[in-house]
Motif scaffolding. Structure first.
Motif, PDB file in Angstrom:
ATOM      1  N   SER A   5       0.862  -1.114   0.103  1.00  0.00           N
ATOM      2  CA  SER A   5       0.011   0.045  -0.018  1.00  0.00           C
ATOM      3  C   SER A   5       0.731   1.464  -0.081  1.00  0.00           C
ATOM      4  O   SER A   5       0.342   2.315  -0.454  1.00  0.00           O
ATOM      5  N   MET A   8       2.217   1.425  -4.003  1.00  0.00           N
ATOM      6  CA  MET A   8       1.258   1.026  -5.243  1.00  0.00           C
ATOM      7  C   MET A   8       0.452   2.432  -5.801  1.00  0.00           C
ATOM      8  O   MET A   8       0.780   3.304  -5.041  1.00  0.00           O
ATOM      9  N   THR A  10      -2.764   4.263  -6.770  1.00  0.00           N
ATOM     10  CA  THR A  10      -4.136   4.128  -6.594  1.00  0.00           C
ATOM     11  C   THR A  10      -5.158   4.551  -7.722  1.00  0.00           C
ATOM     12  O   THR A  10      -6.245   4.605  -7.480  1.00  0.00           O
ATOM     13  N   GLU A  82      -2.452  -8.454  -1.356  1.00  0.00           N
ATOM     14  CA  GLU A  82      -3.559  -7.680  -0.733  1.00  0.00           C
ATOM     15  C   GLU A  82      -2.572  -6.314  -0.323  1.00  0.00           C
ATOM     16  O   GLU A  82      -1.346  -6.315  -0.245  1.00  0.00           O
ATOM     17  N   GLU A  83      -3.506  -5.371  -0.065  1.00  0.00           N
ATOM     18  CA  GLU A  83      -2.532  -4.053   0.180  1.00  0.00           C
ATOM     19  C   GLU A  83      -1.706  -4.137   1.566  1.00  0.00           C
ATOM     20  O   GLU A  83      -0.751  -3.239   1.595  1.00  0.00           O
ATOM     21  N   VAL A 104      -4.130  -4.751  -6.673  1.00  0.00           N
ATOM     22  CA  VAL A 104      -4.019  -4.912  -5.231  1.00  0.00           C
ATOM     23  C   VAL A 104      -5.388  -4.658  -4.660  1.00  0.00           C
ATOM     24  O   VAL A 104      -5.983  -3.866  -5.163  1.00  0.00           O
ATOM     25  N   ASP A 106      -8.048  -5.034  -1.118  1.00  0.00           N
ATOM     26  CA  ASP A 106      -8.304  -4.863   0.150  1.00  0.00           C
ATOM     27  C   ASP A 106      -8.734  -6.024   0.877  1.00  0.00           C
ATOM     28  O   ASP A 106      -8.955  -7.091   0.381  1.00  0.00           O
TER      29      ASP A 106
END
Length: 141
Positions: A5, A8, A10, A82-83, A104, A106
């Motif tokens: 996270s 990445m 967004t 996963e983040e 990615v 959540d």
């Protein structure tokens, strides 16, 4: 341990499986990216992804028309991260599957970003796992 996270992107564009490959290619060109997640809408779970390579190999090389649907040539069985996973874990997934980009998600498996090897190289203090992943991805299976 740096998390996915933290590195990445967004700003993720999603494309419908009913869109055409011409529309997908134009969006990739305009956004300067090589992968689009495929979903009915941005709040839905992923159905697949379409890459510039999917368009070249599964569409153009097979003589398909530009109005062919994304759903016909997309890659199913999406591999994601996963983040909260570490960048080392993400690099290992990329290495194992010989891919350069990962959606990615959540905890609810909803798309929240895209991460690429380039994101790791720019933002990671420890480039070792990234270099190893790149070597593995670039090696023939």
């Amino acid at each position: 341990m740096q998390k996915v996270s933290e590195v990445m992107s967004t700003d993720v564009h999603v494309i419908s499986p009913d869109a055409t490959i011409e529309e997908a290619a134009q969006e990739m060109r305009d956004g300067d990216f090589g992968l689009l997640p495929v979903a009915e809408d941005e709040d839905e779970q992923l159905l697949g992804v379409i890459t510039d390579r999917d368009i070249a190999v599964r569409a153009v090389a097979e003589g398909k028309d530009p109005d062919t649907s994304v759903g016909e040539v997309m890659s199913e069985g999406v591999i994601w991260v996963e983040e909260d996973d570490s960048i080392e874990d993400a690099a290992q997934i990329m290495s194992d599957h010989q891919i350069r980009r990962l959606p990615v998600v959540d905890a609810d498996k909803r798309l929240v970003g895209i991460v690429s090897l380039g994101d790791f190289a720019v933002d990671s203090a420890d480039i070792g796992p990234v270099a190893e992943a790149l070597t593995d991805i670039s090696s023939p299976p």
